[in-house]
Scaffold this motif. Structure first.
Motif, PDB file in Angstrom:
ATOM      1  N   ARG A 113       9.737 -23.388  64.753  1.00  0.00           N
ATOM      2  CA  ARG A 113       8.933 -24.228  63.865  1.00  0.00           C
ATOM      3  C   ARG A 113       7.829 -23.367  63.237  1.00  0.00           C
ATOM      4  O   ARG A 113       7.068 -22.712  63.952  1.00  0.00           O
ATOM      5  N   PRO A 114       7.743 -23.371  61.941  1.00  0.00           N
ATOM      6  CA  PRO A 114       6.680 -22.570  61.298  1.00  0.00           C
ATOM      7  C   PRO A 114       5.303 -23.150  61.587  1.00  0.00           C
ATOM      8  O   PRO A 114       5.141 -24.371  61.738  1.00  0.00           O
ATOM      9  N   ARG A 115       4.339 -22.297  61.687  1.00  0.00           N
ATOM     10  CA  ARG A 115       2.976 -22.752  61.953  1.00  0.00           C
ATOM     11  C   ARG A 115       2.409 -23.456  60.733  1.00  0.00           C
ATOM     12  O   ARG A 115       2.783 -23.181  59.588  1.00  0.00           O
ATOM     13  N   ILE A 116       1.485 -24.372  61.003  1.00  0.00           N
ATOM     14  CA  ILE A 116       0.876 -25.161  59.932  1.00  0.00           C
ATOM     15  C   ILE A 116      -0.063 -24.265  59.128  1.00  0.00           C
ATOM     16  O   ILE A 116      -0.857 -23.502  59.685  1.00  0.00           O
ATOM     17  N   ARG A 117       0.015 -24.374  57.823  1.00  0.00           N
ATOM     18  CA  ARG A 117      -0.876 -23.633  56.926  1.00  0.00           C
ATOM     19  C   ARG A 117      -1.995 -24.563  56.468  1.00  0.00           C
ATOM     20  O   ARG A 117      -1.730 -25.664  55.983  1.00  0.00           O
TER      21      ARG A 117
END
Length: 347
Positions: free
Chosen positions: A324-328
Motif C-alpha cells: 500500500r503506498p503511503r499517504i501523501r
C-alpha cells in the motif's frame, strides 16, 4: 526564537509540513518546506556561545510563532526565581505579542523593524468628545517625525567602534496603546566595509525597570547566542540528519538536542581540553570543545546498551502481501487569504 529547523521539501508523505523562511533556499525565493521550531533558552554567561534551551518545540500547523512563544514564556516565567529580562527578535516586536505577554513577570527587550510606526502619549483631555488614544506619530524610517531624544550618549566599543545610542520614552504600537515602551536607536558611527553591521538597530523595552543605556543594547547582543546553538545542533549534532517519517518521531528526536546541550554544560568542568593540532587552547570551553573531549567521560561511564546483534539474512517481503503506498499530505499554508473583489453587475 523561530527557525526552520528541519527543511524537508521532498518529503511528500510527511504530515503537517509548512512554508518556512530559509536563509539558503533551493530556489530563488527565501522559502522552504519543512518544520519550524520555537526555542526559549537561558543565556548563562555574559560572553561566549553557550545557550541552554529551556523549551524547544515544533510550531504546529495550527499555531503561529507568536502564539507558541507566548505559551512558552507563560510556562517558564512562573518558575523563575526573580524577574528576568527576555530578548526577542523583530518577529516578536509587534502589538499582539506585547498585549498577550503584558501580565507575565518578565521584562522584554525587542528588536523593531525599521519600517514600523509608533505613537506617542496623547495630549491632555480637552473636555469635549472622545479622549485621544494616540499622540504624535513616530515613524522609524522618517527622521522628520522624531522628537528630541530624552537621552543620547556616544561611547567607544572595543568591537564595534564608536556607537551612538538615543532613547525615547512613552511610545506604543497602534494596537497596544495601554502598554508604553522605551525606544532605543543604536548606530555605529565608525565607517568600514561591513555594511551589514553599519545599519541602525531599533530596540523597544517594556517592563518595570530598564537597565542603563550603556548596557541595555549590549544585553540585546547576547540574544545571538541562540544562533550559535542552532548552528551547533545542525552541524555538530545530527539534528537535521535523520529523515524521519512522522511528526511524533521528529519531536522525539528534537527533544534530545536540549538534553545533549545541558549534558555538555554540566560536563564543561570535568573534561580535559584536547585541542586538535590546528586549534588554540581556550580558557572557557565552547560547546564544540566540550563535545570534542566528551569521549573520555563516556569511556569511564560505559553504556547500558546491549552489544549489537550479528547481521543475519532478512526474510524479505511476505509473498502475497499487498503493498500500500503511503499517504501523501499537502503542504499547509498558514494565514487567511482575502476574498477576491468581484465587479457588481448592473441591474
Amino acid at each position: 526564537m523561530t527557525i526552520p529547523g528541519k527543511s524537508r521539501p521532498f518529503a511528500k508523505t510527511l504530515k503537517e509540513r509548512t512554508y518556512e523562511h530559509s536563509p539558503s533556499p533551493l530556489g530563488d525565493l527565501p522559502v522552504t518546506v519543512g518544520y519550524g521550531y520555537s526555542t526559549l533558552a537561558w543565556i548563562p554567561e555574559a560572553q561566549g556561545s553557550w545557550a541552554l534551551p529551556l523549551l524547544h518545540e515544533r510550531i504546529t500547523s495550527w499555531d503561529s510563532p507568536i502564539s507558541q512563544a507566548v505559551q512558552q514564556l507563560s510556562s517558564v516565567s512562573s518558575h523563575l526565581p526573580s524577574r528576568a529580562l527576555s530578548l526577542w527578535d523583530s518577529e516578536y516586536g509587534c502589538a499582539p505579542f506585547v498585549n498577550q505577554t503584558a501580565e507575565f513577570p518578565v521584562d522584554k527587550l525587542m528588536r523593531l523593524r525599521s519600517n514600523l510606526c509608533l505613537w506617542g502619549r496623547p495630549a491632555a483631555y480637552g473636555g469635549r468628545g472622545r479622549p485621544k488614544v494616540h499622540g504624535d506619530k513616530f515613524k522609524l524610517n522618517d527622521p522628520m517625525t522624531w522628537s528630541s531624544p530624552v537621552q543620547q550618549i556616544e561611547m567607544d566599543d572595543p568591537t564595534l567602534g564608536k556607537v551612538r545610542v538615543q532613547v525615547w520614552h512613552n511610545y506604543h504600537f497602534r494596537l497596544s496603546p495601554t502598554h508604553p515602551m522605551s525606544v532605543l536607536l543604536v548606530e555605529r558611527l565608525t565607517t568600514d566595509d561591513f555594511t551589514r553591521i553599519s545599519k541602525p538597530m531599533w530596540l523597544a523595552f517594556t517592563g518595570l525597570s530598564m537597565p542603563t543605556v550603556t548596557e541595555v543594547w549590549r544585553l540585546y547582543l547576547r540574544r545571538f547566542a541562540i544562533d550559535h546553538w542552532y548552528r551547533f545542533a545542525k552541524n555538530r549534532r545530527p539534528w537535521t540528519v535523520p529523515a524521519l517519517s512522522t511528526p511524533d518521531q521528529c519531536d522525539r528526536w528534537s527533544d534530545l538536542m536540549p538534553i545533549v546541550t545541558w549534558q555538555l554544560w554540566l560536563a564543561r568542568q570535568l573534561v580535559a581540553q584536547r585541542p586538535l593540532p590546528w586549534q588554540k587552547s581556550q580558557v572557557k570551553l565552547t560547546p564544540g570543545r566540550v563535545a570534542q573531549s566528551f569521549g573520555s567521560i563516556l569511556a569511564l561511564l560505559g553504556t547500558p546498551a546491549c552489544p549489537p546483534k550479528l547481521r543475519g539474512k532478512s526474510p524479505g517481503w511476505t509473498k502475497g502481501r499487498k503493498r500500500r503506498p503511503r499517504i501523501r499530505y499537502p503542504v499547509v499554508k498558514k494565514g487567511f487569504s482575502r476574498p477576491r473583489k468581484t465587479a457588481k453587475k448592473s441591474p
